[in-house]
Enzyme design. Structure first.
Site, mmCIF file in Angstrom:
data_model
loop_
_atom_site.group_PDB
_atom_site.id
_atom_site.type_symbol
_atom_site.label_atom_id
_atom_site.label_comp_id
_atom_site.label_asym_id
_atom_site.label_seq_id
_atom_site.Cartn_x
_atom_site.Cartn_y
_atom_site.Cartn_z
ATOM 1 N N LYS A 43 0.846 -1.198 0.000
ATOM 2 C CA LYS A 43 0.000 0.000 0.000
ATOM 3 C C LYS A 43 0.886 1.255 0.000
ATOM 4 O O LYS A 43 2.080 1.180 0.323
ATOM 5 C CB LYS A 43 -0.889 -0.007 1.248
ATOM 6 C CG LYS A 43 -0.103 0.048 2.552
ATOM 7 C CD LYS A 43 -0.960 -0.282 3.761
ATOM 8 C CE LYS A 43 -0.141 -0.260 5.037
ATOM 9 N NZ LYS A 43 -0.914 -0.794 6.181
ATOM 10 N N ARG A 141 -11.217 -0.427 14.396
ATOM 11 C CA ARG A 141 -10.973 0.450 13.257
ATOM 12 C C ARG A 141 -11.800 -0.009 12.068
ATOM 13 O O ARG A 141 -12.396 0.782 11.369
ATOM 14 C CB ARG A 141 -9.471 0.430 12.924
ATOM 15 C CG ARG A 141 -9.080 1.353 11.798
ATOM 16 C CD ARG A 141 -7.580 1.350 11.559
ATOM 17 N NE ARG A 141 -7.117 0.149 10.863
ATOM 18 C CZ ARG A 141 -5.861 -0.042 10.484
ATOM 19 N NH1 ARG A 141 -4.945 0.889 10.735
ATOM 20 N NH2 ARG A 141 -5.495 -1.139 9.864
ATOM 21 N N HIS A 170 -6.701 -7.735 12.765
ATOM 22 C CA HIS A 170 -5.493 -6.905 12.790
ATOM 23 C C HIS A 170 -5.191 -6.507 14.227
ATOM 24 O O HIS A 170 -6.099 -6.205 15.001
ATOM 25 C CB HIS A 170 -5.710 -5.668 11.912
ATOM 26 C CG HIS A 170 -4.471 -4.875 11.630
ATOM 27 N ND1 HIS A 170 -3.286 -5.453 11.210
ATOM 28 C CD2 HIS A 170 -4.232 -3.545 11.685
ATOM 29 C CE1 HIS A 170 -2.379 -4.500 11.034
ATOM 30 N NE2 HIS A 170 -2.922 -3.329 11.319
ATOM 31 N N ARG A 222 1.112 -10.708 6.750
ATOM 32 C CA ARG A 222 1.020 -9.462 5.967
ATOM 33 C C ARG A 222 2.188 -8.563 6.347
ATOM 34 O O ARG A 222 2.115 -7.836 7.340
ATOM 35 C CB ARG A 222 -0.290 -8.735 6.294
ATOM 36 C CG ARG A 222 -1.551 -9.558 6.084
ATOM 37 C CD ARG A 222 -2.784 -8.696 6.256
ATOM 38 N NE ARG A 222 -2.906 -8.104 7.564
ATOM 39 C CZ ARG A 222 -3.648 -8.579 8.555
ATOM 40 N NH1 ARG A 222 -4.360 -9.682 8.390
ATOM 41 N NH2 ARG A 222 -3.718 -7.958 9.710
ATOM 42 N N TYR A 264 13.322 30.302 6.666
ATOM 43 C CA TYR A 264 12.130 31.001 7.163
ATOM 44 C C TYR A 264 12.144 31.148 8.674
ATOM 45 O O TYR A 264 12.436 30.202 9.397
ATOM 46 C CB TYR A 264 10.870 30.240 6.768
ATOM 47 C CG TYR A 264 10.562 30.269 5.294
ATOM 48 C CD1 TYR A 264 10.496 31.465 4.590
ATOM 49 C CD2 TYR A 264 10.323 29.084 4.610
ATOM 50 C CE1 TYR A 264 10.199 31.482 3.230
ATOM 51 C CE2 TYR A 264 10.024 29.086 3.252
ATOM 52 C CZ TYR A 264 9.966 30.294 2.569
ATOM 53 O OH TYR A 264 9.675 30.300 1.233
ATOM 54 N N CYS A 311 11.983 23.837 4.366
ATOM 55 C CA CYS A 311 11.046 24.521 3.479
ATOM 56 C C CYS A 311 10.325 23.478 2.626
ATOM 57 O O CYS A 311 10.567 22.285 2.752
ATOM 58 C CB CYS A 311 11.785 25.504 2.574
ATOM 59 S SG CYS A 311 12.875 26.631 3.475
ATOM 60 N N MET A 312 9.458 23.954 1.741
ATOM 61 C CA MET A 312 8.688 23.001 0.945
ATOM 62 C C MET A 312 9.595 22.138 0.069
ATOM 63 O O MET A 312 9.359 20.947 -0.088
ATOM 64 C CB MET A 312 7.662 23.739 0.073
ATOM 65 C CG MET A 312 6.686 22.786 -0.603
ATOM 66 S SD MET A 312 5.490 23.592 -1.659
ATOM 67 C CE MET A 312 4.429 24.393 -0.481
ATOM 68 N N ASP A 313 10.653 22.742 -0.506
ATOM 69 C CA ASP A 313 11.462 22.041 -1.494
ATOM 70 C C ASP A 313 12.934 21.971 -1.152
ATOM 71 O O ASP A 313 13.718 21.431 -1.942
ATOM 72 C CB ASP A 313 11.338 22.752 -2.856
ATOM 73 C CG ASP A 313 9.917 23.149 -3.145
ATOM 74 O OD1 ASP A 313 9.142 22.254 -3.493
ATOM 75 O OD2 ASP A 313 9.582 24.342 -2.993
HETATM 76 C C1 LIG Z 1 -0.255 -1.852 6.714
HETATM 77 C C2 LIG Z 1 -0.850 -3.091 7.205
HETATM 78 C C3 LIG Z 1 -0.055 -4.225 7.445
HETATM 79 C C4 LIG Z 1 1.458 -4.209 7.343
HETATM 80 O O1 LIG Z 1 2.029 -3.710 8.530
HETATM 81 P P1 LIG Z 1 3.617 -3.692 8.753
HETATM 82 O O2 LIG Z 1 3.760 -3.340 10.176
HETATM 83 O O3 LIG Z 1 4.167 -2.635 7.851
HETATM 84 O O4 LIG Z 1 4.123 -5.049 8.417
HETATM 85 C C5 LIG Z 1 -0.695 -5.397 7.800
HETATM 86 N N1 LIG Z 1 -2.043 -5.453 7.932
HETATM 87 C C6 LIG Z 1 -2.829 -4.367 7.732
HETATM 88 C C7 LIG Z 1 -4.310 -4.477 7.914
HETATM 89 C C8 LIG Z 1 -2.267 -3.152 7.372
HETATM 90 O O5 LIG Z 1 -3.052 -2.081 7.187
#
Ligand SMILES: *Cc1c(COP(=O)(O)O)cnc(C)c1O
Length: 388
Positions: A43, A141, A170, A222, A264, A311-313
């Site tokens: 992601k 969540r 999760h 995951r 700045y 700064c921004m850049d």
């Molecule tokens: C982002 C995410 C992960 C991965 O988490 P890491 O700590 O980066 O391994 C696993 N499960 C869900 C639901 C996530 O949103």
């Protein structure tokens, strides 16, 4: 082409070490064993590493599945040519159903409405729609409590065209020193799993959970951060190597008379006749403003402290104590230079955030060079930029 010459004309860039990525896949495999699948979480542009470069490399390295959070991210993976199963971990709307079926994307179904839309799309397209059901075991969540998850799973099972493949949850405290809340969450998940024995694929573990809690690995883990080769603060395991470096070229070196301020707000003042170097990276690139007057970059293998606000850049660093710094010299914001190193965890501490945010903040304006064996294997550039 060799890596270093390829960067000579660049202002600022990200380097991704694909040998390290392979090592990290192997290190996850070694930690979780051969029967647990690796679900590569890519992601947010593969946590800033650039999904275009990372996804094909991960597929080649043998990860079994991919996961993202937005349905659009899953479609983008298919458009990149990914053929392995892709799971959308986050919310999808009923209007996402037809595209999910078309692109063979596994949605996490959270409502009867989405289930009905998927069933209709599956029947209309003459294909099966694989889905996962998420149990809210305590993070509060996303997902359903056990009763609702069991009811929805049954409803989905009876829906034409739908195949309920996965059950998931999760963890809330996985990356904290005290991650024992995972045991309470596991107990909740186990009740759902026992009542849904016919769902074949279970997954509950992010990187920290995968490394620390064997009982939560189930059918697949995951992992996002671990593939970056940077482990959560409470985890350790051999074989991981950071894949990402953030570098820039000094754009200008200037003298600052004693007593004058820079950037700045003039929040940094030269206490002596000083020299500052301009670094062409800013908060628009993901170098948080909270680095103002904090932390350092490496130039000539030495730490040069940040001078004034980000700064921004662009921003400035104090190079008064480093001999001969000149325009075009390499500055390392994350990574190694000679013997010196600034790790993503140090950067996160400096900026008052976590390594996940340090990576995910890195924007598409930065070109990404993927390398193997010291040679550029692939380049992803923003519009308007060409690398010879
Ligand atoms: C982002 C995410 C992960 C991965 O988490 P890491 O700590 O980066 O391994 C696993 N499960 C869900 C639901 C996530 O949103």
């Amino acid at each position: 082409m060799l890596l270093e010459p390829a960067t000579r004309e660049l202002n600022s860039w990200i380097e991704i070490d694909l040998d390290a990525l392979d090592a990290n896949v192997a290190a996850v495999r070694a930690a979780v064993g051969p029967r647990v699948e690796i679900i590569a979480v890519v992601k947010a542009n593969a946590y800033g590493a650039g999904v275009e470069g990372i996804a094909p490399a991960l597929e080649r390295a043998g990860v079994e599945r991919f996961a993202v959070v937005w349905p659009s991210e899953a479609i983008a993976l298919r458009q990149l040519g990914v053929t392995r199963p892709i799971v959308v971990l986050g919310h999808a709307f009923p209007r996402d159903a037809a595209a999910a079926v078309l692109h063979d994307i596994i949605l996490t179904v959270n409502s009867s409405e989405l289930g009905r839309a998927l069933s209709e799309a599956a029947v209309a397209q003459g294909r099966a729609a694989k889905v996962h059901v998420k149990v809210d075991s305590g993070l509060h969540r996303f997902g359903l409590d056990v009763e609702d998850a069991v009811a929805l799973a049954g409803e989905l099972r009876r829906s034409p065209g739908i195949e309920v493949e996965g059950l998931t949850t999760h963890m809330a405290n996985a990356d904290e020193a005290d991650d024992s809340f995972a045991e309470r969450q596991h107990a909740v998940f186990a009740v759902a799993a026992e009542r849904l024995p016919w769902i074949p694929y279970r997954h509950t573990a992010n990187s920290a959970t995968a490394l620390r809690r064997a009982e939560l690995r189930y059918n697949g883990v995951r992992v996002g951060l671990a593939l970056h080769g940077v482990l959560p603060p409470n985890s350790s395991s051999p074989g991981f190597r950071p894949i990402l470096s953030l570098k820039a070229r000094v754009a200008r070196v200037a003298a600052v008379p004693a007593g004058e301020g820079v950037s700045y707000g003039l929040t940094w003042r030269a206490e002596r006749p000083s020299r500052v170097a301009l670094i062409p990276v800013g908060y628009a690139d993901g170098w948080q403003r909270s680095h103002s007057n904090a932390g350092a970059v490496l130039i000539h293998g030495q730490r040069c402290p940040t001078a004034g606000r980000i700064c921004m850049d662009q921003f400035l660093v104090d190079v008064t104590d480093v001999e001969g710094v000149a325009e075009g010299d390499e500055a390392v914001l994350v990574g190694h230079q000679g013997e010196a190193c600034i790790g993503a965890d140090e950067v996160a501490d400096t900026a008052g955030t976590i390594t996940w945010e340090v990576f995910a903040a890195l924007q598409a304006r930065l070109p990404r060079l993927y390398h193997r064996g010291g040679r550029v294997a692939n380049v992803v550039t923003p519009p308007g930029l060409q690398i010879p």
